[in-house]
Motif scaffolding. Structure first.
Motif, PDB file in Angstrom:
ATOM      1  N   HIS A   1       0.814  -1.222   0.000  1.00  0.00           N
ATOM      2  CA  HIS A   1       0.000   0.000   0.000  1.00  0.00           C
ATOM      3  C   HIS A   1       0.847   1.272   0.000  1.00  0.00           C
ATOM      4  O   HIS A   1       0.310   2.364   0.054  1.00  0.00           O
ATOM      5  CB  HIS A   1      -0.915   0.008   1.229  1.00  0.00           C
ATOM      6  CG  HIS A   1      -1.923  -1.103   1.243  1.00  0.00           C
ATOM      7  ND1 HIS A   1      -2.854  -1.267   0.253  1.00  0.00           N
ATOM      8  CD2 HIS A   1      -2.135  -2.110   2.123  1.00  0.00           C
ATOM      9  CE1 HIS A   1      -3.608  -2.326   0.520  1.00  0.00           C
ATOM     10  NE2 HIS A   1      -3.190  -2.855   1.654  1.00  0.00           N
ATOM     11  N   ARG A   2       2.168   1.133  -0.020  1.00  0.00           N
ATOM     12  CA  ARG A   2       3.091   2.287   0.027  1.00  0.00           C
ATOM     13  C   ARG A   2       2.692   3.249   1.143  1.00  0.00           C
ATOM     14  O   ARG A   2       2.500   4.450   0.933  1.00  0.00           O
ATOM     15  CB  ARG A   2       3.101   3.018  -1.307  1.00  0.00           C
ATOM     16  CG  ARG A   2       3.541   2.135  -2.464  1.00  0.00           C
ATOM     17  CD  ARG A   2       3.376   2.856  -3.783  1.00  0.00           C
ATOM     18  NE  ARG A   2       3.494   1.924  -4.899  1.00  0.00           N
ATOM     19  CZ  ARG A   2       4.643   1.530  -5.417  1.00  0.00           C
ATOM     20  NH1 ARG A   2       5.779   1.973  -4.951  1.00  0.00           N
ATOM     21  NH2 ARG A   2       4.658   0.676  -6.423  1.00  0.00           N
ATOM     22  N   THR A   3       2.546   2.703   2.336  1.00  0.00           N
ATOM     23  CA  THR A   3       2.086   3.507   3.463  1.00  0.00           C
ATOM     24  C   THR A   3       3.196   4.385   4.035  1.00  0.00           C
ATOM     25  O   THR A   3       4.360   3.982   4.088  1.00  0.00           O
ATOM     26  CB  THR A   3       1.570   2.596   4.596  1.00  0.00           C
ATOM     27  OG1 THR A   3       2.491   1.521   4.783  1.00  0.00           O
ATOM     28  CG2 THR A   3       0.199   2.049   4.291  1.00  0.00           C
ATOM     29  N   SER A   4       2.809   5.571   4.481  1.00  0.00           N
ATOM     30  CA  SER A   4       3.707   6.456   5.224  1.00  0.00           C
ATOM     31  C   SER A   4       3.974   5.801   6.582  1.00  0.00           C
ATOM     32  O   SER A   4       3.227   4.909   7.001  1.00  0.00           O
ATOM     33  CB  SER A   4       3.020   7.804   5.449  1.00  0.00           C
ATOM     34  OG  SER A   4       1.906   7.624   6.319  1.00  0.00           O
ATOM     35  N   PRO A   5       5.017   6.229   7.302  1.00  0.00           N
ATOM     36  CA  PRO A   5       5.279   5.635   8.627  1.00  0.00           C
ATOM     37  C   PRO A   5       4.061   5.675   9.553  1.00  0.00           C
ATOM     38  O   PRO A   5       3.772   4.705  10.251  1.00  0.00           O
ATOM     39  CB  PRO A   5       6.418   6.505   9.170  1.00  0.00           C
ATOM     40  CG  PRO A   5       7.162   6.925   7.943  1.00  0.00           C
ATOM     41  CD  PRO A   5       6.095   7.161   6.898  1.00  0.00           C
TER      42      PRO A   5
ATOM     43  N   GLU B   1      11.646   4.067   6.482  1.00  0.00           N
ATOM     44  CA  GLU B   1      10.220   3.726   6.400  1.00  0.00           C
ATOM     45  C   GLU B   1       9.947   2.231   6.438  1.00  0.00           C
ATOM     46  O   GLU B   1       8.809   1.793   6.333  1.00  0.00           O
ATOM     47  CB  GLU B   1       9.552   4.374   5.164  1.00  0.00           C
ATOM     48  CG  GLU B   1       9.687   5.893   5.151  1.00  0.00           C
ATOM     49  CD  GLU B   1       8.667   6.606   4.276  1.00  0.00           C
ATOM     50  OE1 GLU B   1       7.939   5.934   3.536  1.00  0.00           O
ATOM     51  OE2 GLU B   1       8.614   7.858   4.361  1.00  0.00           O
ATOM     52  N   ASN B   2      10.987   1.408   6.582  1.00  0.00           N
ATOM     53  CA  ASN B   2      10.758  -0.032   6.728  1.00  0.00           C
ATOM     54  C   ASN B   2      10.393  -0.353   8.172  1.00  0.00           C
ATOM     55  O   ASN B   2      10.708   0.404   9.093  1.00  0.00           O
ATOM     56  CB  ASN B   2      12.005  -0.817   6.305  1.00  0.00           C
ATOM     57  CG  ASN B   2      12.162  -0.821   4.798  1.00  0.00           C
ATOM     58  OD1 ASN B   2      11.183  -0.965   4.071  1.00  0.00           O
ATOM     59  ND2 ASN B   2      13.391  -0.648   4.334  1.00  0.00           N
ATOM     60  N   VAL B   3       9.723  -1.494   8.343  1.00  0.00           N
ATOM     61  CA  VAL B   3       9.247  -1.886   9.671  1.00  0.00           C
ATOM     62  C   VAL B   3      10.359  -2.617  10.427  1.00  0.00           C
ATOM     63  O   VAL B   3      10.863  -3.634   9.959  1.00  0.00           O
ATOM     64  CB  VAL B   3       7.999  -2.786   9.553  1.00  0.00           C
ATOM     65  CG1 VAL B   3       7.484  -3.167  10.936  1.00  0.00           C
ATOM     66  CG2 VAL B   3       6.906  -2.071   8.761  1.00  0.00           C
TER      67      VAL B   3
END
Ligand code: ZN
Length: 294
Positions: free
Chosen positions: A33-37, A168-170
């Motif tokens: 989903h190319r989510t923001s942080p 921005e990676n988890v």
């Protein structure tokens, strides 16, 4: 660390407990989903909670959905899990961005805003079970704690955490849900409250290398925790071209005709997983023929 759910009990059967590690599947959601942080944190907490709530259900085809219908800039968030460790979900605005809170944490509460939390359980009965409560803080964990107490009359403690790196990676994701049965003794409740006031944040525990069973061991310290079952967890949608075709077949005849007359390839995107399906003019013609036969 793999993504998985652990189910356990403590203090005999007075407490039931769930914990999950979900870094991989929250990262998958972020990439799809190319989510923001901030969106990653909100969605990741919800995905983690839904997995544990899914594991509470008995039937193998049972499904549960969490809908946060808030007035914040995240817009609505929907997450669906089954009882076998599969979860999927999306947010209305995946690019949401707000200043961090004074403690440096992502401001999930402001992103969600005020409104309604809806919990829908499809247990294979004629009507799904629907529980609706007001969103409390929008921080997800607080809202689910309130939902369990107000709607299911089950006193619960819910801890959820997602840590997003500067790229921005988890880095870490997971959580726990602890539930008290109606006959729980006061001494057990006291011990649990003491433990909860001492433990670190979920993300801290995860970053220290705690597995789901280690988180439960800390939360349930002194209460003889027993691990009963482990279940692999994954982001899984289950959409396919045939299902999308069936949706197109069910459209009003005029809509399909209009798409064909435009002559362009139609793109249909699955909301839950972001998968894009293409239908050429020829494909649409075949679908129209099938619709007429039905
Ligand atoms: Zn999908």
């Amino acid at each position: 660390m793999e993504d998985y759910i652990v189910r356990g009990t403590a203090a005999g059967d007075q407490i039931r407990a769930f914990a999950v590690s979900s870094r991989g599947l929250v990262q998958a959601a972020h990439e799809r989903h190319r989510t923001s942080p901030l969106a990653t944190a909100a969605l990741g907490r919800s995905l983690s909670a839904a997995l544990m709530m899914g594991a509470m259900m008995k039937g193998k085809d049972d499904e549960m959905t969490l809908q946060f219908l808030g007035d914040g800039p995240l817009a609505n968030m929907t997450v669906t899990a089954d009882s076998r460790g599969h979860v999927k979900g999306f947010v209305g605005n995946s690019e949401v961005c707000l200043p961090a809170k004074s403690n440096g944490h992502l401001d999930v509460g402001s992103a969600v805003g005020q409104g309604t939390l809806r919990v829908i359980k499809d247990l294979g009965l004629r009507e799904p079970y629907v529980g609706t409560v007001a969103i409390q803080t929008g921080e997800i964990g607080d809202d689910l704690t309130y939902y369990f107490a107000a709607s299911e009359q089950i006193p619960s403690a819910v801890g959820l955490g997602v840590l997003v790196g500067t790229d921005e990676n988890v880095l870490a994701a997971g959580g726990f849900i602890i539930q008290l049965m109606p006959f729980t003794e006061d001494a057990v409740i006291d011990q649990l409250e003491k433990n909860l006031s001492h433990i670190s944040d979920v993300t801290e525990m995860l970053m220290e290398g705690s597995r789901p069973e280690d988180m439960l061991a800390q939360v349930l310290d002194g209460l003889e925790p027993k691990m009963i079952e482990t279940l692999p967890a994954a982001f899984f949608c289950g959409c396919c071209r045939e299902k999308v075709e069936r949706t197109l077949i069910s459209l009003p005849a005029g809509d399909l005709q209009e798409m064909i007359e435009e002559g362009k390839t139609v793109e249909v995107k699955c909301q839950f997983c972001g998968q894009v399906y293409h239908f050429t003019r020829e494909d649409l013609g075949e679908i129209q023929a099938k619709a007429k036969r039905d």
